[in-house]
Design an enzyme around this catalytic site. Sequence first.
Site, PDB file in Angstrom:
ATOM      1  N   LYS A 109       0.797  -1.226   0.000  1.00 32.99           N
ATOM      2  CA  LYS A 109       0.000   0.000   0.000  1.00 32.99           C
ATOM      3  C   LYS A 109       0.833   1.281   0.000  1.00 32.99           C
ATOM      4  O   LYS A 109       0.378   2.327  -0.474  1.00 32.99           O
ATOM      5  CB  LYS A 109      -0.936  -0.005   1.208  1.00 32.99           C
ATOM      6  CG  LYS A 109      -2.110  -0.956   1.100  1.00 32.99           C
ATOM      7  CD  LYS A 109      -3.134  -0.479   0.083  1.00 32.99           C
ATOM      8  CE  LYS A 109      -4.424  -1.286   0.155  1.00 32.99           C
ATOM      9  NZ  LYS A 109      -5.456  -0.764  -0.751  1.00 32.99           N
ATOM     10  N   SER A 120       0.825 -10.068  -0.635  1.00 28.78           N
ATOM     11  CA  SER A 120       0.594  -8.623  -0.624  1.00 28.78           C
ATOM     12  C   SER A 120       0.804  -7.936   0.713  1.00 28.78           C
ATOM     13  O   SER A 120       0.956  -6.718   0.762  1.00 28.78           O
ATOM     14  CB  SER A 120      -0.821  -8.323  -1.136  1.00 28.78           C
ATOM     15  OG  SER A 120      -1.785  -9.030  -0.378  1.00 28.78           O
TER      16      SER A 120
END
Length: 417
Positions: free
Chosen positions: A63, A313
């Site tokens: 992110k 992720s």
Amino acid sequence: MGASNPVNDGSSPIRLAEIEKARELLHGVTSCTPVETSTSLSAIAGAKVFLKCENLQRTGSFKLRGAFTRLSALSEADRGRGVIAASAGNHAQGVAFAARELGIDCIVFMPVGAALPKVSATRGYGSEVRLAGEDLSESIDLAKAEAQKSGYIFIPPFDHPDIVTGQATLGMEILEQVPDVGTIIVPTGGGGLLAGVASAVHLSGSSARVIGVQAEGAAAFPASLAKGAPVRLAKMATLADGIAVPEPSELTLGIVRDHVAEIRTVSEEQIGEAMLFLNERAKLVVEPSGAAGVAALLAGAEGMPEPIVVVLSGGNVDTLVLNRVLQHGLVAAGRFMQMIVRVPDRPGSLVKFLTALAQTECNVVSVEHERTSSGLAATEVQIGVKVETKGQEHKVEIISELKRLGYEVAFPALEKA
């Protein structure tokens, strides 16, 4: 379960030149995370498998790429207004870190049930954290309302070209680290990372097949792709909070529709098994959402040209959640079993039962001896036992042996025989 969607000829609104600019911008801010070969996964898949370890990224997830790219694009006037975001954790940390580095005031709304380590980390980066909203959707609505009231700039988790462009830098890294990649598997919530990776693949001329993976309990893309417009889920139920997003945006849906080959979904049990696998075999701590791609691969590698790169992720997981999910993973893998049996209420019954268990070579973790449960006869005792096993075959052998000895074996609701 999967929703297939062939690649179309549409063009991505993301530009290669902008991705390259983002890579330069992020140099020294984010890490070029390693790509590791997984011998174990390769053997299971029957194809060469690599893991893109974005769980080792600064702030613990991908992110930061999109957040820093978006905040860097703000004018000096807008930076002076401050920024506001809403997140279950990973976007929060990315925005908070980026805001600190760029000297921007930051407020982050997080659901009231957000993991404490993620809340603490976000505050640690210097942002004000407001715990408000029962889920991410409510937190986003509250953050947008506060932005309108205060004049702060709202930073969306995925619905902005700058965010997608920043996430696309991960795709460019994969293409450089594994130039002949055949398939890239991407955990997917709102689709920012998936859209970014797919854009990078398309714009670079790679023929790699990009597959998005969602949790069954929070899979908004299949229905949205079928309708051709974002479809909002009425409810969500998954431990993978990082990909628990009720609907994609027009931006991410359009890119996914045109450049992503397929969306697959995975169950909570499959996610748990994937986390257990990564913990034991790859020695990697990965959060539930970050393990979704591995869960899909463990479910079957059909339609995945090799070499396969699976994106991990994120790695931001509460220790208590990790323990609970790994426990579910052990159950799903047949490595942990809970049983209930009833035996005569007389001396020696418990010893006899435990002796029978010992002969099956399982490891008893705990025993509960209950005389007053509902439905028990006055001459009966209920024994609840938790055992560690060697896998599914051993589990079946234990049950068969107990039944052969005359025991009626029952299981709690969440346990599978």
